[in-house]
Design a protein around this motif. Structure first.
Motif, PDB file in Angstrom:
ATOM      1  N   LEU A 196       0.648  -1.159  -0.043  1.00 11.52           N
ATOM      2  CA  LEU A 196      -0.278   0.440   0.040  1.00 11.52           C
ATOM      3  C   LEU A 196       1.107   1.315  -0.238  1.00 11.52           C
ATOM      4  CD1 LEU A 196      -3.450   1.374  -0.065  1.00 11.52           C
ATOM      5  CD2 LEU A 196      -2.572   0.894   2.790  1.00 11.52           C
ATOM      6  N   ILE A 197       0.810   2.209  -1.049  1.00 13.25           N
ATOM      7  CA  ILE A 197       1.579   3.041  -1.166  1.00 13.25           C
ATOM      8  C   ILE A 197       0.724   4.223  -0.439  1.00 13.25           C
ATOM      9  CG2 ILE A 197       3.249   4.733  -2.598  1.00 13.25           C
ATOM     10  CD1 ILE A 197       3.802   1.945  -2.453  1.00 13.25           C
ATOM     11  N   ASP A 198       1.451   5.532  -0.295  1.00  3.89           N
ATOM     12  CA  ASP A 198       0.725   6.405   0.049  1.00  3.89           C
ATOM     13  C   ASP A 198       1.812   7.904   0.226  1.00  3.89           C
ATOM     14  OD1 ASP A 198      -1.426   8.972   0.963  1.00  3.89           O
ATOM     15  OD2 ASP A 198      -1.212   7.958   2.227  1.00  3.89           O
ATOM     16  N   ASP A 199       1.447   8.870  -0.100  1.00  2.00           N
ATOM     17  CA  ASP A 199       3.034   9.853  -0.723  1.00  2.00           C
ATOM     18  C   ASP A 199       2.882  11.103   1.211  1.00  2.00           C
ATOM     19  OD1 ASP A 199       0.549  11.566  -0.016  1.00  2.00           O
ATOM     20  OD2 ASP A 199       0.385  12.348  -1.437  1.00  2.00           O
ATOM     21  N   THR A 200       2.250  10.891   1.694  1.00  2.00           N
ATOM     22  CA  THR A 200       2.989  12.119   3.291  1.00  2.00           C
ATOM     23  C   THR A 200       1.672  11.308   4.037  1.00  2.00           C
ATOM     24  OG1 THR A 200       2.913  13.882   1.786  1.00  2.00           O
ATOM     25  CG2 THR A 200       2.406  13.870   4.672  1.00  2.00           C
ATOM     26  N   TRP A 201       2.307  11.029   5.685  1.00  2.00           N
ATOM     27  CA  TRP A 201       2.143  10.634   6.569  1.00  2.00           C
ATOM     28  C   TRP A 201       1.861  11.236   7.571  1.00  2.00           C
ATOM     29  CZ3 TRP A 201       0.951   4.845   9.106  1.00  2.00           C
ATOM     30  CH2 TRP A 201       1.081   4.610  10.598  1.00  2.00           C
ATOM     31  N   THR A 202       0.710  11.647   8.506  1.00  2.00           N
ATOM     32  CA  THR A 202       0.530  12.601   8.966  1.00  2.00           C
ATOM     33  C   THR A 202       0.354  12.251  10.689  1.00  2.00           C
ATOM     34  OG1 THR A 202       0.463  14.248   7.978  1.00  2.00           O
ATOM     35  CG2 THR A 202      -0.177  15.080   9.776  1.00  2.00           C
ATOM     36  N   THR A 203      -0.798  11.134  10.180  1.00  2.00           N
ATOM     37  CA  THR A 203      -1.076  10.976  11.906  1.00  2.00           C
ATOM     38  C   THR A 203      -1.574   9.509  11.453  1.00  2.00           C
ATOM     39  OG1 THR A 203      -3.924  10.711  11.844  1.00  2.00           O
ATOM     40  CG2 THR A 203      -2.920  12.941  12.433  1.00  2.00           C
ATOM     41  N   GLY A 204      -1.631   8.912  10.183  1.00  2.00           N
ATOM     42  CA  GLY A 204      -2.026   8.256  10.045  1.00  2.00           C
ATOM     43  C   GLY A 204      -3.235   7.340   9.604  1.00  2.00           C
ATOM     44  N   GLY A 205      -4.336   7.959  10.122  1.00  2.00           N
ATOM     45  CA  GLY A 205      -5.450   7.623  10.226  1.00  2.00           C
ATOM     46  C   GLY A 205      -5.894   6.926   8.992  1.00  2.00           C
ATOM     47  N   HIS A 206      -5.475   7.838   7.376  1.00  2.00           N
ATOM     48  CA  HIS A 206      -6.381   7.474   6.363  1.00  2.00           C
ATOM     49  C   HIS A 206      -5.621   6.211   5.850  1.00  2.00           C
ATOM     50  CE1 HIS A 206      -7.945  10.972   6.253  1.00  2.00           C
ATOM     51  NE2 HIS A 206      -8.059  11.300   5.385  1.00  2.00           N
ATOM     52  N   LEU A 207      -4.367   6.320   5.754  1.00  2.00           N
ATOM     53  CA  LEU A 207      -3.537   4.978   5.398  1.00  2.00           C
ATOM     54  C   LEU A 207      -4.089   3.460   6.187  1.00  2.00           C
ATOM     55  CD1 LEU A 207       0.344   4.772   4.095  1.00  2.00           C
ATOM     56  CD2 LEU A 207      -0.897   3.145   6.256  1.00  2.00           C
ATOM     57  N   GLN A 208      -4.403   3.947   7.569  1.00  2.00           N
ATOM     58  CA  GLN A 208      -4.591   2.118   8.749  1.00  2.00           C
ATOM     59  C   GLN A 208      -6.125   2.124   8.133  1.00  2.00           C
ATOM     60  OE1 GLN A 208      -2.308   1.293   9.618  1.00  2.00           O
ATOM     61  NE2 GLN A 208      -0.923   1.798  11.446  1.00  2.00           N
ATOM     62  N   SER A 209      -7.020   3.257   7.784  1.00  2.00           N
ATOM     63  CA  SER A 209      -8.566   3.140   7.361  1.00  2.00           C
ATOM     64  C   SER A 209      -7.967   1.966   5.955  1.00  2.00           C
ATOM     65  CB  SER A 209      -8.998   4.196   7.612  1.00  2.00           C
ATOM     66  OG  SER A 209      -9.344   5.311   8.878  1.00  2.00           O
ATOM     67  N   ALA A 210      -7.286   2.493   5.696  1.00  2.00           N
ATOM     68  CA  ALA A 210      -6.965   1.552   3.916  1.00  2.00           C
ATOM     69  C   ALA A 210      -6.511   0.728   4.159  1.00  2.00           C
ATOM     70  CB  ALA A 210      -6.142   2.314   2.895  1.00  2.00           C
ATOM     71  N   SER A 211      -5.643   0.332   4.653  1.00  2.00           N
ATOM     72  CA  SER A 211      -5.378  -1.217   5.097  1.00  2.00           C
ATOM     73  C   SER A 211      -6.284  -2.349   6.287  1.00  2.00           C
ATOM     74  CB  SER A 211      -3.733  -0.753   6.386  1.00  2.00           C
ATOM     75  OG  SER A 211      -3.673  -2.271   6.696  1.00  2.00           O
ATOM     76  N   ALA A 212      -6.636  -1.620   6.866  1.00  2.00           N
ATOM     77  CA  ALA A 212      -8.351  -1.796   6.654  1.00  2.00           C
ATOM     78  C   ALA A 212      -9.271  -2.880   6.093  1.00  2.00           C
ATOM     79  CB  ALA A 212      -8.323  -1.423   8.229  1.00  2.00           C
ATOM     80  N   ALA A 213      -9.427  -2.001   5.329  1.00  2.00           N
ATOM     81  CA  ALA A 213     -10.177  -2.550   4.204  1.00  2.00           C
ATOM     82  C   ALA A 213      -9.727  -3.154   3.772  1.00  2.00           C
ATOM     83  CB  ALA A 213     -10.381  -0.669   3.112  1.00  2.00           C
ATOM     84  N   LEU A 214      -8.468  -3.269   3.109  1.00  2.00           N
ATOM     85  CA  LEU A 214      -7.990  -4.486   2.416  1.00  2.00           C
ATOM     86  C   LEU A 214      -8.076  -5.834   3.012  1.00  2.00           C
ATOM     87  CD1 LEU A 214      -4.529  -2.502   1.255  1.00  2.00           C
ATOM     88  CD2 LEU A 214      -6.470  -2.636   0.292  1.00  2.00           C
ATOM     89  N   LYS A 215      -8.170  -5.878   4.721  1.00  2.00           N
ATOM     90  CA  LYS A 215      -8.154  -7.185   5.381  1.00  2.00           C
ATOM     91  C   LYS A 215      -9.213  -7.409   5.246  1.00  2.00           C
ATOM     92  CE  LYS A 215      -3.808  -6.412   8.041  1.00  2.00           C
ATOM     93  NZ  LYS A 215      -2.666  -6.473   9.091  1.00  2.00           N
ATOM     94  N   ALA A 216     -10.429  -6.325   5.518  1.00  2.00           N
ATOM     95  CA  ALA A 216     -11.712  -7.042   5.783  1.00  2.00           C
ATOM     96  C   ALA A 216     -12.028  -7.243   4.394  1.00  2.00           C
ATOM     97  CB  ALA A 216     -12.842  -6.004   5.594  1.00  2.00           C
ATOM     98  N   ALA A 217     -11.667  -6.870   3.101  1.00  2.00           N
ATOM     99  CA  ALA A 217     -11.911  -7.590   1.675  1.00  2.00           C
ATOM    100  C   ALA A 217     -10.777  -8.999   1.956  1.00  2.00           C
ATOM    101  CB  ALA A 217     -11.203  -6.719   0.831  1.00  2.00           C
ATOM    102  N   GLY A 218     -10.695  -9.123   2.046  1.00  2.00           N
ATOM    103  CA  GLY A 218      -9.409 -10.805   2.179  1.00  2.00           C
ATOM    104  C   GLY A 218      -7.965 -10.622   1.905  1.00  2.00           C
ATOM    105  N   ALA A 219      -7.130  -9.450   1.700  1.00  2.00           N
ATOM    106  CA  ALA A 219      -5.538  -9.348   2.139  1.00  2.00           C
ATOM    107  C   ALA A 219      -5.053  -9.677   3.022  1.00  2.00           C
ATOM    108  CB  ALA A 219      -5.080  -8.048   2.328  1.00  2.00           C
ATOM    109  N   SER A 220      -3.644 -10.954   2.723  1.00  2.00           N
ATOM    110  CA  SER A 220      -3.573 -11.631   4.295  1.00  2.00           C
ATOM    111  C   SER A 220      -2.550 -11.189   4.858  1.00  2.00           C
ATOM    112  CB  SER A 220      -2.900 -13.033   3.484  1.00  2.00           C
ATOM    113  OG  SER A 220      -2.059 -13.611   3.963  1.00  2.00           O
ATOM    114  N   THR A 221      -2.141  -9.560   3.550  1.00  2.00           N
ATOM    115  CA  THR A 221      -0.532  -9.016   4.274  1.00  2.00           C
ATOM    116  C   THR A 221      -1.241  -7.829   3.582  1.00  2.00           C
ATOM    117  OG1 THR A 221       0.683 -11.328   4.661  1.00  2.00           O
ATOM    118  CG2 THR A 221       1.391  -8.417   4.988  1.00  2.00           C
ATOM    119  N   VAL A 222      -0.759  -6.370   4.638  1.00  2.00           N
ATOM    120  CA  VAL A 222      -0.815  -5.371   4.002  1.00  2.00           C
ATOM    121  C   VAL A 222       0.086  -4.810   4.839  1.00  2.00           C
ATOM    122  CG1 VAL A 222      -1.910  -3.165   4.313  1.00  2.00           C
ATOM    123  CG2 VAL A 222      -3.717  -5.084   3.834  1.00  2.00           C
ATOM    124  N   ALA A 223       1.827  -3.998   3.695  1.00  2.00           N
ATOM    125  CA  ALA A 223       2.416  -3.518   4.615  1.00  2.00           C
ATOM    126  C   ALA A 223       2.958  -1.907   3.481  1.00  2.00           C
ATOM    127  CB  ALA A 223       4.107  -4.289   3.926  1.00  2.00           C
TER     128      ALA A 223
END
Length: 249
Positions: free
Chosen positions: A182-209
């Motif tokens: 999972l690629i993002d440009d900027t991490w400030t609090t991380g809320g958006h990226l971690q929310s995206a990770s959760a959506a990917l795992k809920a959809a069936g991803a085994s690993t998200v880095a």
């Protein structure tokens, strides 16, 4: 046409390796953490809200300090136009390309997997169309374009969720055990990226880095100046491992 090495070369003058996790440094986002806690408050909140949905690894390419060159370029590649915009977009694409060519394997190793099957980006929730990061990852960066998939879509209420991590921010297309980078440009609090990770795992991803181009920090906040001073002691080198005190050969 300029090569990836030529386009990325100037960045070595101002990129800053994130400080490696340790006392006072968050083991997730590499930002400041109150000792003796191993993670910062924002990353703790994300874990409490998303549980196992958080990313299995978060790797910033560089610190992006408010008011300094790299943070400015991460703003300008989205908010300028014409030749200036193209200059910054090609430069940052080269940075991502060079970084992943050198370090993606060690990120996969940190996650105890052989590699990443799919690459995707964190979409904007502000209504921005044709986000430049998407174009970079899907079309420009040679290490990602053949694996890129559009997976994530903001929910109708995403914009009203603020910066906090939320399982209701994104939905993902179905996955079947894939390892996702999972690629993002900027991490400030991380809320958006971690929310995206959760959506990917809920959809069936085994690993998200996650790889983020810049870990945004404001040195006038709390103990951040001390952390940055420590980080600057490690002179930037493209070959320096993103995850430990060693070099790739």
């Amino acid at each position: 046409m300029a090569t990836v090495g030529e386009l990325s070369a100037r960045y070595a003058n101002f990129l800053i390796h994130p400080a490696l996790p340790g006392p006072g440094i968050c083991e997730v986002c590499h930002g400041p953490a109150n000792a003796p806690y191993p993670i910062c408050w924002q990353c703790h909140q994300a874990r409490m809200i998303l549980r196992s949905g958080v990313a299995d690894a978060v790797v910033p390419v560089s610190l992006a300090l408010k008011g300094e060159q790299y943070a400015n370029e991460l703003w300008r590649y989205k908010n300028t136009s014409g030749p200036q915009q193209e200059h910054f977009r090609m430069g940052l694409a080269a940075v991502l390309w060079r970084f992943l060519a050198l370090h993606e394997a060690c990120i996969a190793d940190r996650c105890s997997i052989p590699g990443f099957d799919v690459v995707t980006t964190v979409p904007s929730t502000s209504g921005r169309v044709d986000h430049p990061l998407h174009t970079m990852v899907a079309q420009t960066v040679g290490t990602t374009r053949d694996r890129h998939r559009d997976l994530l879509t903001p929910t109708p209420g995403a914009q009203g969720l603020g910066r906090a991590a939320s399982p209701a921010r994104y939905v993902s297309s179905p996955l079947s055990g894939e390892h996702v980078l999972l690629i993002d440009d900027t991490w400030t609090t991380g809320g958006h990226l971690q929310s995206a990770s959760a959506a990917l795992k809920a959809a069936g991803a085994s690993t998200v880095a996650a790889v983020v181009l810049g870990r945004h920090l404001n040195i006038s906040y709390g103990d951040t100046a001390t952390l940055v001073q420590q980080a600057r002691l490690r002179r930037f080198s493209w070959e320096a491992c993103a995850l430990q005190s060693s070099r790739h050969t």
